[in-house]
Design a protein around this motif. Structure first.
Motif, short mmCIF file in Angstrom:
data_model
loop_
_atom_site.label_atom_id
_atom_site.label_comp_id
_atom_site.label_asym_id
_atom_site.label_seq_id
_atom_site.Cartn_x
_atom_site.Cartn_y
_atom_site.Cartn_z
N GLN A 128 0.81 -1.44 -0.10
CA GLN A 128 0.03 0.04 -0.06
C GLN A 128 0.85 1.34 -0.18
N LYS A 129 1.90 1.26 0.74
CA LYS A 129 2.97 2.36 0.73
C LYS A 129 3.50 2.68 -0.52
N VAL A 130 3.74 1.64 -1.33
CA VAL A 130 4.23 1.92 -2.73
C VAL A 130 3.08 2.47 -3.74
N ILE A 131 2.12 1.77 -3.71
CA ILE A 131 1.00 2.45 -4.51
C ILE A 131 0.56 3.69 -4.09
N GLU A 132 0.67 4.03 -2.88
CA GLU A 132 0.16 5.49 -2.44
C GLU A 132 1.16 6.42 -3.07
N ALA A 133 2.57 6.05 -2.92
CA ALA A 133 3.61 6.85 -3.59
C ALA A 133 3.42 7.12 -4.95
N VAL A 134 2.96 5.97 -5.83
CA VAL A 134 2.70 6.30 -7.15
C VAL A 134 1.55 7.03 -7.35
N ARG A 135 0.36 6.68 -6.68
CA ARG A 135 -0.68 7.61 -6.70
C ARG A 135 -0.35 9.10 -6.47
N THR A 136 0.40 9.42 -5.39
CA THR A 136 0.69 10.76 -5.22
C THR A 136 1.41 11.38 -6.33
N GLU A 137 2.12 10.74 -7.10
CA GLU A 137 2.72 11.15 -8.33
C GLU A 137 1.88 11.17 -9.49
N GLY A 138 0.80 10.94 -9.21
CA GLY A 138 -0.46 11.29 -10.32
C GLY A 138 -0.39 10.14 -11.59
N LYS A 139 0.35 8.96 -11.17
CA LYS A 139 0.33 7.85 -12.33
C LYS A 139 -0.78 6.87 -12.12
N VAL A 140 -1.55 6.77 -11.04
CA VAL A 140 -2.66 5.95 -10.87
C VAL A 140 -3.62 6.85 -10.16
N GLY A 141 -4.96 6.79 -10.40
CA GLY A 141 -6.05 7.33 -9.78
C GLY A 141 -6.24 6.74 -8.38
N SER A 142 -6.16 5.44 -8.26
CA SER A 142 -6.75 4.72 -7.23
C SER A 142 -6.00 3.44 -7.26
N SER A 143 -6.06 2.71 -6.03
CA SER A 143 -5.07 1.39 -6.06
C SER A 143 -6.05 0.39 -6.98
N LEU A 144 -7.08 0.63 -7.44
CA LEU A 144 -7.74 -0.46 -8.38
C LEU A 144 -7.26 -0.11 -9.74
N GLN A 145 -6.26 0.91 -10.18
CA GLN A 145 -5.90 1.24 -11.51
C GLN A 145 -4.50 0.75 -11.35
N ALA A 146 -4.08 0.33 -10.25
CA ALA A 146 -2.62 -0.34 -10.28
C ALA A 146 -2.71 -1.81 -10.33
N GLU A 147 -1.55 -2.26 -11.43
CA GLU A 147 -1.13 -3.68 -11.35
C GLU A 147 0.30 -3.90 -10.65
N VAL A 148 0.47 -4.70 -9.77
CA VAL A 148 1.30 -4.78 -8.89
C VAL A 148 2.11 -6.16 -9.25
N GLU A 149 3.34 -6.00 -9.23
CA GLU A 149 4.56 -7.02 -9.45
C GLU A 149 5.14 -7.15 -8.00
N ILE A 150 4.96 -8.28 -7.44
CA ILE A 150 5.59 -8.41 -5.95
C ILE A 150 6.66 -9.58 -6.17
N ARG A 151 8.28 -9.00 -5.64
CA ARG A 151 8.96 -10.05 -5.76
C ARG A 151 9.50 -10.39 -4.42
N LEU A 152 9.31 -11.77 -4.05
CA LEU A 152 9.89 -12.03 -2.55
C LEU A 152 10.37 -13.37 -2.54
N ALA A 153 11.34 -13.51 -1.49
CA ALA A 153 11.98 -14.65 -1.17
C ALA A 153 11.28 -15.69 -0.13
N GLY A 154 11.56 -16.84 -0.21
CA GLY A 154 11.37 -17.75 0.56
C GLY A 154 9.76 -18.00 1.34
N ASP A 155 9.73 -17.82 2.54
CA ASP A 155 8.44 -18.01 3.18
C ASP A 155 7.57 -17.00 2.62
N LYS A 156 7.88 -15.60 2.50
CA LYS A 156 7.01 -14.58 2.05
C LYS A 156 6.34 -14.79 0.85
N PHE A 157 7.19 -15.27 -0.12
CA PHE A 157 6.56 -15.66 -1.55
C PHE A 157 5.41 -16.88 -1.04
#
Length: 945
Positions: free
Chosen positions: A837-866
């Motif tokens: 959410q922090k990253v989405i909010e930063a992108v929204r603040t930059e005006g690149k997305v209007g809401s979180s639903l307009q976002a497509e998210v790629e998450i790169r994780l290791a181990g148990d978190k993935f």
């Protein structure tokens, strides 16, 4: 809650009607001040309290015994605080499965009401008229206070409260006194007691406060009457020739010098014989230097001796022809003065005890000060003077006879009457006492019983135990007699010759109690002794003293608790809880403890809870002159009683409780947020019938089972906090649960499923099943605090119009296995969600997305978190509230990152998701695939969220 799924206006989309946008009659604005009085009237009309008693019949009892407020004046914020705390406890115990009756009471006798009558109607009225006016006045005050207490939402037996002036209770008080007489605790004695000239009566310890007072401080010389004995005490063959010897005392009460009968010295302190131009002075060695400086003298120490050597040496009174022997006393200190204390046994407790220990009889003790503060006319030099006016005259006399060594004005902390704010004195009068150290039948003393009772009592907060213990350990005998009209009489007959009680006193007291039960206290005052004593009447005096008002309230356990408490207490009842302000350690808690132990051998309570006092927002005591008084009637009239109740519950009452407009504004905001959450829960379960639509927990989606686990955690802790009376923890937990666990997470994620899936689908019914249990739990948990709002909600839950949340118990949540693992798993998911959410909010603040639903998210994780996020499968996008999620497994934490890009796809006009399948159905080009499935097909499948 974020942008996600807000209900849309009709013009926004033609598909609005296809969404599950349910509503509720529960308004967003509480409008409490306007609506609460109608609920109060409804509760009274329905006899809600009596119906709660019927519903709770047969359960284990919980008794909170009400400490009676005084029947004088409008209620203030302290009254409101006290009564609300009691109501929260009684309600919470009821919901916890107890039968918890609440019988409110009032303290009705005593000086303030009598004083009010004197001010209104003038002094000199016949005593029976004073009592009649006092009773009427107290009754009127009670009716006014009662209305305000009921307006606060306090449930109780308001139609049948106890009043200490009720004939039955007045009779009960006489019977309680009779029990104490029978057990040998009561005696008549001459002792110094706190005396107020304005009251014209002895005062209880709890009626004394300390204020600064200006006083004359004098050093006075007492000439030695036995110089040979004094020389021997200091190891001298004789005193130096031509030298007078003086024992010098220091006092701030020159008016007591006419009543001096002895001097006191500490047996172990060293005393010096000091040669000065004024003669030989006896002073404590440690205080020689400061004393001589005060006397403006120089001197040389001739000899030294311990105080024990001075015992029984006679000195002369400065201006009366009588001796003042030296008595040894451990209470003499070296913190000020000369180390020698002058003893006027009629006007000092330690002085009195010292003289009595050295053989003085009551007849030996001089008592020149009358009840109005004026010296008896027979007193040489000062007769007819008021003691405060006599102070400078006494100093002049000391100067005249050459006995004044120093004189100055000082300001010091001094006893004052808490009503009149005027200085008090200790004054020896013939009074009735409860003996703290008597041992009837060679049993334990009352002090020992009371100290044991303190140890056996549970205290909230715990520091109260040490405080009450110290008070009991150090308190003098209890003076229970007063010289007033408006009070329960001490119905004693005294032998005119011996002054002894009639041998049938206890029996006679029962006959008096029976008369009082029918006619009130007037029965005693109009009684002709011959009616009870027959031919003996001429041999006895009927006394007119009344009982200390603390005896009134302190014996309510005898006649009130025995009525409201279950039977089977052979040694007397014990309430589960007494609750009052912290000043009652020296008041009601104290007197109840002593009478309970004297009559039943134990305290009348199992636990004591004390609360602090209300202060303004800056911590200042409330005062009309400061303009910082918060009036409870104004708060309820403007904001509503639930706001005042929420303030009480949200504040840690163990210390001072701050209240101001700004603080109440914050409470209003807390209430508003909680109400909005409750409104969401109500709206989204409005089409849910738990008897027909409830799914078993095993069929719920995982996040719904997580919500159940969170709710159980909240409820378990809240029930424990109710049990330990930590209400501020409950408010904080409810606030966090509503805003964080629900608003910021669960409900935020849930909106899409609630609004867009098929109305009767497993996905939606799973959510509603969880929400129904959440709502039931939250409403019952908040019911003791937000009593009006809880009842409002309860009637909207499809309940009978005559039903009440108070007829039930804290909600029984359905069981499920593995909750701890579920909580731990979703706690980790929430942490990762917050990172996204922090990253989405930063992108929204930059005006690149209007809401979180307009976002497509790629998450790169290791181990148990993935693995953790991968287990959510396609439901991950609903948890993150975005239109598309891609999980990529990386080799190490160093390679982990979150990438957010705006979606290139169209927005579905129904669910607002940006999907590549929007327009897949030519008949519905504005819809995505899952919306067409939810509307026209079998419905989408959900697993986790």
């Amino acid at each position: 809650m974020s942008e996600t799924r807000k209900p849309q206006n009709p013009q926004d989309t033609p598909h609005r009607k296809t969404l599950n946008l349910t509503d509720t009659p529960f308004p967003m604005r509480g409008d409490l001040a306007k609506r609460e009085p109608n609920w109060v009237a409804d509760w009274q009309q329905r006899k809600l309290y009596q119906k709660i008693r019927k519903a709770a019949a047969g359960r284990p009892k919980f008794i909170l015994h009400d400490g009676p407020p005084y029947a004088n004046g409008s209620i203030h914020i302290g009254h409101a605080l006290n009564k609300i705390l009691k109501d929260i406890i009684v309600r919470s115990k009821t919901l916890a499965g107890f039968d918890a009756p609440y019988v409110p009471g009032w303290d009705c006798h005593g000086l303030p009401i009598e004083h009010k009558i004197e001010v209104t109607h003038g002094k000199g009225l016949p005593a029976d008229k004073v009592r009649e006016l006092c009773r009427t006045y107290a009754f009127d005050q009670i009716e006014e206070q009662k209305k305000d207490f009921i307006r606060l939402g306090v449930l109780g037996d308001w139609d049948n409260p106890y009043r200490t002036m009720d004939f039955g209770n007045e009779a009960g008080e006489v019977r309680a006194l009779a029990e104490m007489v029978k057990r040998g605790w009561v005696f008549k004695g001459l002792k110094p007691v706190n005396w107020c000239f304005d009251c014209g009566s002895a005062l209880a310890e709890a009626e004394v406060e300390y204020q600064d007072k200006g006083s004359p401080a004098v050093d006075v010389g007492f000439p030695c009457a036995e110089p040979d004995k004094l020389a021997a005490a200091f190891g001298l063959s004789a005193l130096p020739a031509g030298k007078d010897a003086w024992a010098v005392i220091w006092t701030t009460t020159p008016w007591t010098i006419p009543a001096n009968q002895a001097l006191n010295a500490h047996p172990e302190h060293e005393y010096a014989l000091v040669d000065t131009p004024r003669g030989l002075l006896v002073l404590a060695t440690e205080l020689v230097e400061t004393s001589l400086k005060r006397f403006d003298l120089e001197g040389t120490i001739v000899a030294r001796a311990v105080g024990a050597k001075l015992e029984k040496i006679n000195f002369r009174h400065p201006f009366y022809d009588r001796l003042s022997p030296v008595f040894i006393a451990d209470y003499v200190g070296l913190d000020a003065g000369t180390g020698i204390v002058h003893s006027a046994p009629a006007y000092g407790l330690e002085d009195f005890n010292s003289c009595k220990a050295n053989g003085f009889t009551n007849d030996d003790i001089l008592t020149p000060v009358q009840s109005n503060g004026v010296y008896a006319e027979s007193l040489p030099f000062f007769g007819g003077l008021h003691i405060w006016k006599a102070n400078p005259i006494v100093v002049e006399k000391l100067q005249e006879v050459g006995a004044l060594f120093s004189h100055e004005k000082i300001t010091h902390s001094y006893m004052h009457c808490w009503r009149h704010k005027t200085p008090l004195i200790y004054r020896a009068t013939a009074q009735w006492f409860v003996g703290m150290d008597l041992k009837p039948n060679n049993g334990p003393s009352l002090r020992e019983l009371a100290l044991g009772g303190v140890e056996a009592t549970e205290f909230f907060p715990s520091w109260g135990q040490a405080r009450l213990h110290a008070m009991i350990a150090n308190r003098p005998d209890w003076c229970i007699s007063r010289q007033r009209n408006w009070g329960v009489p001490i119905p004693f007959f005294l032998d005119k010759t011996t002054g002894e009680l009639h041998p049938r006193t206890v029996e006679l007291m029962e006959e008096v109690a029976q008369r009082i039960e029918k006619e009130g206290i007037a029965a005693w005052f109009k009684l002709d002794p011959a009616e009870l004593l027959g031919e003996e009447a001429s041999q006895y005096d009927k006394i007119s003293d009344t009982l200390d008002v603390w005896f009134d309230s302190g014996t309510t356990h005898w006649h009130v608790l025995r009525g409201s408490h279950p039977a089977g207490h052979a040694t007397g009842p014990r309430a589960d809880l007494y609750l009052e302000g912290s000043d009652q350690h020296r008041g009601w808690f104290h007197s109840s403890l002593l009478t309970g132990c004297a009559i039943d051998g134990h305290p009348p309570y199992k636990a004591l809870l004390t609360h602090g006092f209300a202060v303004d927002g800056t911590g200042r005591k409330m005062s009309k002159s400061l303009g910082n008084v918060v009036v409870p009637q104004e708060v309820t009239g403007k904001l509503g009683a639930d706001i005042l109740r929420l303030w009480v519950a949200s504040t840690d009452y163990s210390g001072e409780l701050s209240i101001s407009k700004e603080i109440l504004d914050r409470v209003v905001e807390t209430y508003r947020r909680l109400r909005n959450t409750l409104r969401f829960l109500l709206a989204n379960t409005s089409d849910f019938d738990p008897t027909a639509d409830m799914l078993p927990v095993s069929e719920w989606l995982e996040i719904d089972r997580y919500a159940l686990a969170l709710t159980r955690k909240l409820q378990t802790q809240a029930e424990a906090d109710y049990g330990s009376y930590e209400f501020h923890r409950i408010v904080q937990a409810l606030q966090n649960f509503a805003s964080e666990d629900l608003g910021a997470v669960y409900l935020d994620i849930l909106k899409d499923r609630l609004y867009t899936t098929q109305a009767k689908s497993v996905a939606r019914r799973s959510a509603q099943s969880a929400l129904w249990h959440v709502l039931q739990s939250v409403v019952t948990l908040m019911a003791p605090i937000l009593s009006f709002t809880a009842e409002e909600i309860w009637l909207l839950l499809g309940k009978d119009a005559d039903d009440s949340v108070m007829f039930h118990a804290f909600h029984s949540l359905p069981a499920q296995d593995g909750e701890e693992a579920l909580l731990e798993r979703w706690s980790a998911i929430r942490t990762l969600r917050a990172d996204v959410q922090k990253v989405i909010e930063a992108v929204r603040t930059e005006g690149k997305v209007g809401s979180s639903l307009q976002a497509e998210v790629e998450i790169r994780l290791a181990g148990d978190k993935f693995d953790l996020l991968a287990s959510l499968a396609d439901d991950l996008r609903f948890v993150l509230i975005c239109s598309k999620t891609t999980l990529v497994k990386v080799g190490s934490e160093a390679d982990e990152t979150i990438l957010v890009t705006p979606s290139a796809h169209k927005k579905c006009e129904r669910c607002w998701h940006y999907r590549d399948d929007v327009g897949h159905d030519a008949a519905h080009p504005e819809l995505c695939g899952r919306c067409t499935s939810n509307l026209y097909g079998t419905g989408e499948a959900r697993s986790a969220a």
